[in-house]
Design an enzyme around this catalytic site. Structure first.
Site: not given
Ligand SMILES: *[C@@H]1O[C@H](CO)[C@@H](O)[C@H](O)[C@H]1NC(C)=O
Ligand SMILES: *[C@@H]1O[C@H](CO)[C@@H](O)[C@H](O)[C@H]1NC(C)=O
Ligand SMILES: *[C@@H]1O[C@H](CO)[C@@H](O)[C@H](O)[C@H]1NC(C)=O
Ligand SMILES: *[C@@H]1O[C@H](CO)[C@@H](O)[C@H](O)[C@H]1NC(C)=O
Ligand SMILES: *[C@@H]1O[C@H](CO)[C@@H](O)[C@H](O)[C@H]1NC(C)=O
Ligand SMILES: *[C@@H]1O[C@H](CO)[C@@H](O)[C@H](O)[C@H]1NC(C)=O
Ligand SMILES: *[C@@H]1O[C@H](CO)[C@@H](O)[C@H](O)[C@H]1NC(C)=O
Ligand SMILES: CC(=O)N[C@H]1CO[C@H](CO)[C@@H](O)[C@@H]1O
Length: 871
Positions: A276-278, A280
């Protein structure tokens, strides 16, 4: 990113309900299950075998420990997974950013993605990647969080376009693939990001009060534009992929099963792990089922830092025990992560991290997120990883410089020219080159945008440093207003430095919230006025622009005294001598525009404006422009830009002649059928014993740290649910049967036949001028007339930069088009089809998208020069 969440929390209106705004009719996020097991391509089978052997011996808590971060600020790196030390698997260090190791010291601040894109130089793209790889490895980083190819650059005002390589999928694809190959050749896992449709910064994140923006993208556009560079990165064997913050078709990218399971892992054959993005990730079970393999940084998205809460870690252990996530889904994730680790050789002598992304001190809290009370120790060894990378960094900065105007040979400058230099961009930030965290200000020489895609400068070689070391006769007026005391004289050459900046949404700079929502496409700091004021007093004006992307130049570009204009893009630390080498003619400029420069913001379709003024509902961003992004749009609408995509002048001139076209692989309407998937590891479907997740006795837990253990009671209760008659209560449309795979897949990047060369093209490039220089041969495809698919008039498909050619010297440049280059994505058959196998494709060659005079036709297999450019 954290800040953004906390800010939205503080503005949370009590009792406000989240209203759902429906995605427009027709956009759907279909179910796509199960997540394909990795390991089915031959290039990865050894690594999967090694990984599967380890996974077979892991406990449940060890497995879930490896799939998530230990929490934000819970280790040296921006992301730190849990470990399985019992079997020798360390914590993995994940670190930003695309242009250098972020938040550390003794690193190189390389030129940004947009700058390497402007070189159109494949060899440099790879060498920059190798240098980046050496630095990340030297700092002990396992996973490099780059390159970025999403955003693609659909919105000229989008904040993070500069992290990628330009507003064209093929330019992005080469930038990505060669960066991945360079980085991974050093044993570092590269990360292709952000999957997908992250075209604006504002509203990108899910919060308590609002759902993240939904990028509504039709299937053909997704394949032909946005997914194209990802496919090439996968084809290069990229080890990880990061999902975007936003939603696509209303479903968050972190749990969009169709995007991850169906397109990325099945059709594109991605074998690595998906993170995941941070912050997200917005759920536990749904994201696991949708194919997410790693949660970063491990916290829940709404209240990071405050608690030890995680969607995964102990919750993942619970969801395995209670049967909500099938065991093989977890096993596949862990195997993918460890396979990437083996694939890069990180099991042998890989250094542990020796820097701290959180602090510049030698010693401090080991887990700042656990303060107060974190154990303390050595956190920075200040390892110098720069090597000789300044050399390649400067080469990139120099060969990206794009000459847009040069009247009467104003450039190169004579050594004896008297110079008057204007604009604060010419000299270093007086407050210190790293005085703004994550470069969140535009002060002094602009070498990069702001946000997580930044790095600290070890030094800044500014343009003024460059003039000094050349012994130039110059006066510098360090102001963005025109001074009254510059004393113009007729022979002076005035050099004006101007900028346009952008960055990531968690920092606002001069009213711009990441995107250029306040400045629009205008120069910052009243740059237009400065240029006009200088042009009113001096008759030889050179404008140097450091910019993240397209700007408006109409107020001054045609002024008679504005004699020369250069885009130096974002040069990183090497802003000075790289520019001097071009200004004084040591080399000819050889950069080309990686995007179109418009005459007006109205030149773009309305649909690429920033979505704004949305409160509480999910903002909807519908990509009605379809395939018509950047030059594809300008060409379709017949809008003459100020400077076309691919444009760039030299001090010399080139001819393109004697082209040949040779059929290589005969085309068929659809590609030959795909190879079958190879064997993947087999995993038990038995739910493990609850005891595999019990907290160990006397475990010394760090405050707020995310662990994968469950209290005995909790684990036993979950196991009881899992052992009930209702096994696997999965979502609607769920199946746990692995599939043979879609027709368009078959290997990393898709059906391997897509990448067969259809035609080889060669062209002789000759330096017809008086000085040495490098040319860029650009190849654009025009589809045959009469086909049933609407296609952009021309599309870039290949390019090649020549070596430096002496005056009169020639080089034969080889280019090629693949089956995929000549295909369209057919949404009905869900395959790439050649719309007319015997059709006459135009293969156009030239040095800018609007200067294509050489046409090779596929039907007669001949090439003719002296043609009228198709646009
Ligand atoms: C989005 O919706 C469009 C229109 O129905 C569809 O063609 C496309 O496949 C969907 N994309 C995803 C990723 O779900
Ligand atoms: C998970 O990783 C952390 C950090 O390395 C470690 O303290 C913990 O013991 C690990 N848990 C397991 C089950 O190995
Ligand atoms: C299993 O555990 C997960 C994680 O806590 C939870 O989301 C899910 O609802 C649970 N399922 C059942 C059937 O209890
Ligand atoms: C270029 O130079 C010639 C000869 O010196 C002069 O006549 C002409 O006006 C110049 N053109 C411009 C655009 O300055
Ligand atoms: C710099 O240029 C000015 C104006 O042409 C001249 O008077 C001066 O002597 C020059 N200085 C040097 C050091 O060459
Ligand atoms: C699962 O349930 C069955 C019967 O309901 C029982 O015999 C068995 O011991 C249970 N297993 C576990 C691991 O709880
Ligand atoms: C395909 O191309 C050939 C050769 O140019 C042409 O004769 C034929 O009409 C085209 N077919 C279709 C369906 O457009
Ligand atoms: C080259 C170097 O000094 N590497 C060090 C990085 O930091 C680790 C400790 O985390 C040391 O073990 C390495 O020697």
């Amino acid at each position: 990113m954290v800040l953004a969440v906390l800010l939205s929390l503080s503005s949370l209106a009590a009792g406000a309900a989240i209203e759902k705004r429906a995605v427009p009719a027709g956009y759907v996020a279909p179910p796509a299950y199960p997540a394909p097991h990795g390991g089915w391509v031959p290039e990865w089978s050894d690594s999967f075998q090694k990984a599967a052997q380890v996974v077979a011996g892991l406990t449940l808590a060890e497995k879930t420990n490896l799939t998530a971060g230990s929490g934000i600020f819970m280790g040296r790196c921006v992301g730190n997974t849990g470990s399985a030390l019992r079997v020798g698997i360390p914590q993995l260090c994940l670190q930003d950013g695309p242009l250098g190791v972020r938040n550390t010291d003794h690193n190189t601040a390389f030129p940004a993605g947009i700058t390497i894109g402007a070189t159109f130089d494949k060899d440099l793209m790879r060498r920059r990647g190798e240098a980046l790889g050496e630095e990340f490895r030297g700092k002990g980083v396992n996973v490099y969080l780059g390159p970025s190819v999403g955003p693609l650059g659909r919105k000229p005002l989008g904040g993070r376009n500069w992290e990628g390589f330009g507003a064209d999928p093929v330019l992005q694809a080469y930038g990505a693939a060669l960066t991945v190959e360079g980085v991974q050749s050093k044993g570092v896992i590269a990360t292709i990001k952000h999957w997908i449709g992250n075209e604006q910064e504002k509203y990108r994140m899910y919060s308590i009060i609002q759902d993240g923006i939904s990028s509504n993208i039709d299937d053909r556009t997704l394949h032909e534009l946005y997914a194209w560079p990802f496919a090439e990165a996968v084809r290069s064997g990229v080890g990880s992929a990061m999902v975007a913050y936003n939603a696509v078709n209303g479903s968050a990218c972190s749990q969009n099963a169709y995007l991850i399971n169906n397109i990325l892992k099945d059709e594109l054959g991605f074998q690595g792990f998906v993170m995941s993005d941070w912050l997200a990730q917005i759920s536990g079970v749904p994201s696991a089922l949708a194919g997410l393999d790693m949660s970063m940084p491990g916290d829940i998205h709404t209240v990071p830092l405050v608690t030890a809460q995680s969607y995964w870690m102990y919750e993942y252990s619970r969801s395995i025990l209670n049967g909500s996530v099938p065991v093989d889904r977890l096993d596949d994730s862990v195997t993918r992560i460890l396979a990437a680790w083996y694939q890069m050789g990180q099991d042998k002598d890989y250094p542990p991290p020796n820097f701290s992304a959180n602090s510049q001190d030698a010693e401090g809290p080991l887990y700042p997120g656990a303060e107060p009370g974190s154990p303390r120790g050595v956190i920075n060894e200040f390892v110098d990883v720069q090597g000789d990378h300044a050399v390649v960094a400067k080469e990139v900065a120099r060969d990206a410089i794009t000459l847009l105007k040069n009247v009467n040979g104003t450039l190169p400058l004579s050594r004896s020219a008297t110079l008057k230099v204007f604009g604060t961009d010419a000299e270093k930030n007086p407050d210190g080159i790293n005085s703004c965290a994550d470069q969140g200000c535009n002060k002094g020489t602009l070498g990069m945008g702001w946000g997580s895609g930044s790095a600290r400068y070890p030094y800044m070689d500014s343009p003024i440093d460059g003039f000094k070391s050349r012994g130039a006769n110059y006066s510098f007026y360090n102001s963005d207003s025109f001074p009254s005391n510059s004393n113009p004289s007729a022979n002076d050459v005035a050099i004006v430095f101007v900028t346009a900046d952008s960055g990531e949404n968690y920092i606002t700079v001069e009213g711009n919230n990441g995107d250029r929502d306040s400045s629009k496409l205008n120069l910052w700091h009243n740059g237009d006025k400065l240029v006009k004021d200088v042009a009113a007093k001096y008759s030889n004006v050179v404008v140097v622009v450091h910019t993240v992307g397209p700007i408006l130049m109409e107020q001054w570009i045609d002024l008679p005294s504005v004699k020369a204009v250069l885009f130096a893009h974002l040069p990183g630390q090497e802003a000075g001598d790289s520019l001097m080498q071009v200004l004084y003619g040591d080399v000819s400029p050889s950069g080309h525009l990686p995007y179109t420069v418009p005459k007006s913001e109205d030149d773009y379709p309305k649909s690429v404006s920033l979505v704004s003024d949305v409160v509480l509902v999910q903002p909807q961003d519908t990509f009605t422009d379809g395939l018509y992004v950047d030059y594809r749009h300008f060409n379709k609408e017949g809008i003459t830009p100020r400077y076309a995509f691919g444009y760039g002048l030299s001090y010399t001139t080139f001819s393109f002649s004697d082209a040949t076209i040779t059929p290589v692989t005969a085309l068929t309407t659809t590609p030959p059928s795909r190879p079958a998937k190879g064997k993947t590891p087999t995993y038990s479907t038995n739910i493990p014993a609850a005891s595999e997740a019990y907290w160990p006795d006397n475990f010394n837990a760090v405050f707020r740290y995310k662990y994968s253990f469950l209290a005995k009671n909790d684990a036993d209760a979950a196991a009881k649910v899992g052992n009930s008659t209702k096994k696997y209560p999965y979502p609607a449309g769920y199946s746990n049967v692995q599939t043979a795979g879609v027709a368009a897949g078959g290997a990393q990047g898709g059906n391997p036949a897509l990448f067969n060369t259809a035609y080889d093209i060669s062209v002789t490039v000759k330096n017809t001028g008086k000085t040495a220089g490098k040319a860029v041969a650009q190849l654009y495809v025009q589809f045959p007339t009469g086909i049933s698919f609407d296609t952009p008039i021309i599309q870039l498909r290949d390019f090649e930069k020549t070596k430096e050619l002496a005056a009169g010297e020639s080089q034969v440049v080889k280019l090629r088009v693949t089956r995929k280059d000549l295909s369209v994505w057919d949404v009905v058959s869900q395959n790439w089809v050649v719309p007319n196998v015997s059709g006459d494709y135009g293969i156009w060659i030239g040095d800018a998208s609007d200067s294509l005079k050489l046409r090779c036709g596929t039907k007669a297999a001949t090439c003719v020069g002296g043609q009228t450019s198709p646009v």
